[in-house]
Design a protein around this motif. Structure first.
Motif, mmCIF file in Angstrom:
data_model
loop_
_atom_site.group_PDB
_atom_site.id
_atom_site.type_symbol
_atom_site.label_atom_id
_atom_site.label_comp_id
_atom_site.label_asym_id
_atom_site.label_seq_id
_atom_site.Cartn_x
_atom_site.Cartn_y
_atom_site.Cartn_z
ATOM 1 N N ARG A 218 11.677 -1.243 0.165
ATOM 2 C CA ARG A 218 11.319 -1.934 -1.078
ATOM 3 C C ARG A 218 10.000 -1.432 -1.629
ATOM 4 N NH1 ARG A 218 12.585 -8.234 -0.018
ATOM 5 N NH2 ARG A 218 11.731 -8.455 -2.094
ATOM 6 N N ARG B 88 5.259 0.377 -9.570
ATOM 7 C CA ARG B 88 4.942 -1.038 -9.387
ATOM 8 C C ARG B 88 4.089 -1.175 -8.133
ATOM 9 N NH1 ARG B 88 9.208 -4.164 -7.825
ATOM 10 N NH2 ARG B 88 10.762 -2.548 -7.540
ATOM 11 N N VAL B 89 3.686 -2.410 -7.847
ATOM 12 C CA VAL B 89 2.908 -2.659 -6.634
ATOM 13 C C VAL B 89 3.828 -2.933 -5.454
ATOM 14 C CG1 VAL B 89 1.198 -4.135 -5.550
ATOM 15 C CG2 VAL B 89 0.969 -3.518 -7.942
ATOM 16 N N GLY B 90 4.864 -3.717 -5.681
ATOM 17 C CA GLY B 90 5.819 -4.004 -4.625
ATOM 18 C C GLY B 90 5.440 -5.201 -3.780
ATOM 19 N N PRO B 91 6.385 -5.630 -2.925
ATOM 20 C CA PRO B 91 6.191 -6.860 -2.149
ATOM 21 C C PRO B 91 5.224 -6.669 -0.990
ATOM 22 C CG PRO B 91 8.245 -5.829 -1.554
ATOM 23 C CD PRO B 91 7.668 -4.996 -2.644
ATOM 24 N N PRO B 92 4.644 -7.779 -0.455
ATOM 25 C CA PRO B 92 3.781 -7.689 0.736
ATOM 26 C C PRO B 92 4.587 -7.346 1.992
ATOM 27 C CG PRO B 92 4.107 -9.965 0.100
ATOM 28 C CD PRO B 92 4.713 -9.143 -0.980
ATOM 29 N N GLN C 232 7.277 -9.666 3.433
ATOM 30 C CA GLN C 232 8.268 -10.215 2.520
ATOM 31 C C GLN C 232 9.675 -10.349 3.132
ATOM 32 O OE1 GLN C 232 7.438 -11.576 -0.448
ATOM 33 N NE2 GLN C 232 9.512 -12.345 -0.293
ATOM 34 N N TYR D 229 9.655 -13.352 5.331
ATOM 35 C CA TYR D 229 9.678 -14.600 4.560
ATOM 36 C C TYR D 229 11.097 -14.897 4.076
ATOM 37 C CZ TYR D 229 4.567 -14.084 4.049
ATOM 38 O OH TYR D 229 3.232 -13.954 4.257
ATOM 39 N N ASP D 230 11.767 -13.853 3.572
ATOM 40 C CA ASP D 230 13.113 -14.052 3.027
ATOM 41 C C ASP D 230 14.037 -14.632 4.081
ATOM 42 O OD1 ASP D 230 12.207 -12.996 0.696
ATOM 43 O OD2 ASP D 230 13.189 -11.049 0.921
#
Lengths: 313, 143
Positions: free
Chosen positions: A32, A41-45, A48, A51-52
């Motif tokens: 991702r 983009r920066v993208g998810p931590p 992530q 968490y999902d």
């Protein structure tokens, strides 16, 4: 008793469930994040995907009214079991060089198990969108399975009829013409197995609303996500073992092995981010006609090379 | 705060429901998901099925035809979930208040089947993507 405990430890904690799941979730974060960077983009931590999965485990499980309840709930567990066995077996071979004759065939069977479970589960969900997704997934499996097995046949011929992963991993088969062709085709087959673009027509979020996974919610969906994350570890690892000479006997085998794994992961991500989705008929034609012909030529080259002792062929 | 709510805040997956909007709010929602705003930073992801969703982004003032569909989509969303009324129409029917075919607004339809539903409002015609992000953050921190 201690052997049984040792086996349980292998399956549940170290190279099995816990380790592979954590590594898989990290790998899916890499997918991702790199996709985000490609799109500026920066993208998810980092956490992530974790968490999902935790969030999905905490939600309400919904089963469609007309669904075949038992199959619908059992399918994700079967898929997870398949990929769990596969990854345990591969890590064991990679780390301790213990293998048994014919384990490459067992691995090929175990690799189909998650796809078969997905087909079963989604066809039990009684949803028309999932039905379209299921039919596409079935066709896709039939398409890439032939190419994948043929690619492994090339390697088996090149290693002189070895059916043992530890023995196959002794040499890097991709460093020859036929081996390279087989490696590239197998890479595309893995792309299709992971359901990545350009072969994501079974999930196809924009046209089928996530197709095969459409009716899954909460914990079963979390198990599917974990299965996919673990496939992201097991399948590239299998390619490393079969084509790129495994973890090898170099001074730092783990560093080499992880480097090869990351190389394959990056190749998969780049293919994913630079291609549009294929139609299912295009994908089948691609695997059967183009990949099939390329592999037939590779098999002939490998046979000639093996008979006359020409290693680069 | 329970771990369910904590993890929900960390990864709210959204599903977009149009109940008779003029398409303006929908375009703004699509804007929200572009690389410029990059909501994946917060774990927000657009999903294709209400069964995967944690939040419904509802646009439009709910026409007579859309109302049963909206109820069905809400029932198909696993709880806990949040309903976001995006735009003036979804909040209070907007310029369509006197329309003969309007049975909304959204909160009335949702509360018919679940009186305890969590509903957040983002007014505007259409609301800016920044306003939507602000609304989502406020709603999630109020959970």
């Amino acid at each position: 008793m201690t052997e049984a405990l040792q086996g349980l430890f292998w399956i549940i904690i170290f190279p099995g469930f816990l380790f592979t799941a954590c590594l898989g979730l990290f790998a899916s974060w890499i997918v991702r994040k790199v996709s985000a960077l490609v799109q500026w983009r920066v993208g998810p931590p980092v956490l992530q995907p974790f968490y999902d999965v935790v969030k999905l485990l905490g939600k309400e499980v919904l089963v469609p009214q007309d669904a075949q309840r038992a199959v619908f709930i059992a399918a994700p567990v079967v898929g997870l079991a398949g990929v769990l066995l596969l990854s345990t077996m591969l890590w064991r071979t990679a780390l301790t060089q213990t293998a048994f004759i014919g384990d490459i065939i067992v691995a090929i069977y175990l690799m189909v198990l998650p796809s078969l479970a997905l087909i079963l589960g989604s066809s039990a969900s009684a949803s028309p969108h999932a039905a379209v997704g299921t039919s596409r997934e079935m066709k896709l499996v039939m398409g890439y399975e032939l190419s994948l097995v043929m690619a492994f046949v090339v390697v088996v011929i090149k290693t002189g009829g070895q059916l043992n992963l530890a023995a196959i991993a002794q040499q890097a088969s991709a460093l020859s013409i036929s081996g390279m062709v087989a490696f590239l085709v197998a890479l595309l087959c893995v792309q299709a197995k992971l359901g990545f673009v350009p072969f994501d027509m079974a999930e196809a979020e924009t046209e089928l609303g996530s197709g095969v996974l459409m009716e899954y919610s909460a914990a079963p969906l979390a198990i599917w996500k974990l299965t996919q994350a673990m496939m992201l570890v097991a399948l590239p690892l299998f390619l490393v073992m079969v084509f790129l000479g495994g973890f090898g006997n170099a001074p730092m085998p783990l560093v080499w092995g992880i480097g090869k794994y990351v190389l394959i992961l990056v190749l998969l991500i780049l293919i994913k981010n630079t291609n549009p989705r294929m139609r299912i008929d295009q994908a089948m034609k691609f695997f059967w006609v183009y990949c099939g012909i390329a592999l037939a030529v590779a098999i002939i080259l490998a046979t000639i090379g093996n008979n006359y002792g020409i290693n680069w062929l | 705060m329970s771990w369910k709510i904590w993890s929900l805040k960390k990864s709210p997956w959204v599903f977009h429901v149009n109940t008779g909007a003029c398409n303006n709010c929908d375009i703004e929602i699509v804007d929200l998901l572009t690389p410029k705003f990059d909501v994946e930073r917060f774990g927000i992801k657009l999903v294709g099925s209400p069964r995967h969703a944690d939040a419904l982004l509802v646009t439009g003032g709910v026409t007579a035809q859309a109302a049963p569909r909206l109820r069905e989509v809400y029932r198909q969303t696993p709880k806990p979930c949040v309903v976001f009324c995006i735009g003036a129409c979804a909040c209070d029917k907007g310029i369509f208040t006197t329309g003969y075919h309007m049975v909304g607004p959204v909160d009335k339809i949702i509360k018919e089947i679940d009186p305890n539903a969590i509903i957040a409002y983002v007014p505007g015609c259409p609301p800016k993507p920044e306003a939507m992000i602000s609304g989502i953050v406020k709603a999630l921190s109020a959970l």
